[in-house]
Scaffold this motif. Structure first.
Motif, PDB file in Angstrom:
ATOM      1  N   LEU A 161      -4.306  -3.865   3.801  1.00  0.00           N
ATOM      2  CA  LEU A 161      -5.118  -2.665   3.999  1.00  0.00           C
ATOM      3  C   LEU A 161      -6.144  -2.881   5.110  1.00  0.00           C
ATOM      4  O   LEU A 161      -6.338  -2.006   5.968  1.00  0.00           O
ATOM      5  CB  LEU A 161      -5.802  -2.249   2.686  1.00  0.00           C
ATOM      6  CG  LEU A 161      -6.682  -1.004   2.766  1.00  0.00           C
ATOM      7  CD1 LEU A 161      -5.936   0.187   3.376  1.00  0.00           C
ATOM      8  CD2 LEU A 161      -7.223  -0.658   1.379  1.00  0.00           C
ATOM      9  N   ILE A 201       0.853  -1.194   0.000  1.00  0.00           N
ATOM     10  CA  ILE A 201       0.000   0.000   0.000  1.00  0.00           C
ATOM     11  C   ILE A 201       0.888   1.243   0.000  1.00  0.00           C
ATOM     12  O   ILE A 201       1.721   1.402   0.904  1.00  0.00           O
ATOM     13  CB  ILE A 201      -0.938   0.020   1.245  1.00  0.00           C
ATOM     14  CG1 ILE A 201      -1.782  -1.249   1.313  1.00  0.00           C
ATOM     15  CG2 ILE A 201      -1.795   1.275   1.268  1.00  0.00           C
ATOM     16  CD1 ILE A 201      -2.764  -1.443   0.176  1.00  0.00           C
ATOM     17  N   LEU A 251      -7.273  -2.195  -6.177  1.00  0.00           N
ATOM     18  CA  LEU A 251      -5.833  -2.061  -5.912  1.00  0.00           C
ATOM     19  C   LEU A 251      -4.964  -2.526  -7.084  1.00  0.00           C
ATOM     20  O   LEU A 251      -3.740  -2.403  -7.009  1.00  0.00           O
ATOM     21  CB  LEU A 251      -5.453  -2.842  -4.646  1.00  0.00           C
ATOM     22  CG  LEU A 251      -6.102  -2.362  -3.340  1.00  0.00           C
ATOM     23  CD1 LEU A 251      -5.717  -3.271  -2.182  1.00  0.00           C
ATOM     24  CD2 LEU A 251      -5.731  -0.924  -3.047  1.00  0.00           C
TER      25      LEU A 251
END
Length: 195
Positions: free
Chosen positions: A46, A21, A194
């Motif tokens: 996350l 991330i 993502l």
């Protein structure tokens, strides 16, 4: 007369960085949201950051006062714990726990017969149901679900999707689900891809 500021989000990140991330700024409102992406893109990372389970290397997470539900029961740490003991422990952490909902989901997902079994005695699907039932019954302001449908039969998936479809209209709680792709049959407030 006091002005009440209505918060449009329940949980948010600001320039969040950890592992895969990087510099993520995103907010999740009430209802059901989805985090999707391929293997290794950071879905579970996350969720763990949102829960405070791991600390970011940079950035911040702003979480609500009503608590964030997160539990990972897949590892060996919980192997010797019975289903009932697991739920009893979690019940003590969440003041808005809904025992009636837990009992209903336990019956609907065929978990009532497994209450005294240790988690290492359960199939992968039944073990996942222990987590999902607890998550949905937690009453937390934000509930985080990591791949809730993995190893489940179609009937169980349907029951969980029905719950999430009903939850989509909720105005003061959020359910954030991480899985490979967002479903077309659940109304979603936000989708974060993502990939």
């Amino acid at each position: 007369y006091d002005d009440v500021m209505l918060t449009p989000f329940l949980i948010q990140t600001q320039a969040l960085t950890h592992g895969p991330i990087h510099n993520l700024s995103f907010s999740w409102p009430a209802g059901v949201s989805w985090i999707c992406g391929d293997e290794g893109k950071g879905k579970t990372t996350l969720l763990r950051l949102l829960a405070g389970d791991v600390q970011p290397t940079a950035g911040t997470v702003t979480a609500p006062e009503g608590g964030v539900f997160w539990v990972d029961l897949q590892g060996p740490t919980h192997d010797a714990t019975t289903v009932q003991d697991c739920w009893d422990t979690l019940r003590g952490r969440y003041p808005s726990w809904n025992e009636a909902l837990l009992q209903d989901l336990s019956k609907e997902l065929n978990m009532a017969e497994h209450l005294e079994k240790r988690l290492n005695m359960l199939s992968a699907g039944s073990r996942r149901k222990v987590m999902v039932v607890a998550a949905l019954a937690s009453g937390a302001a934000v509930t985080l679900l990591d791949q809730p449908f993995a190893a489940l039969d179609f009937g169980s998936i349907r029951i969980i999707k029905e719950f999430l479809s009903d939850a989509a209209a909720h105005t003061s709680r959020a359910w954030i689900v991480a899985d490979y792709e967002a479903p077309s049959d659940v109304p979603l407030a936000r989708v974060l891809n993502l990939d």
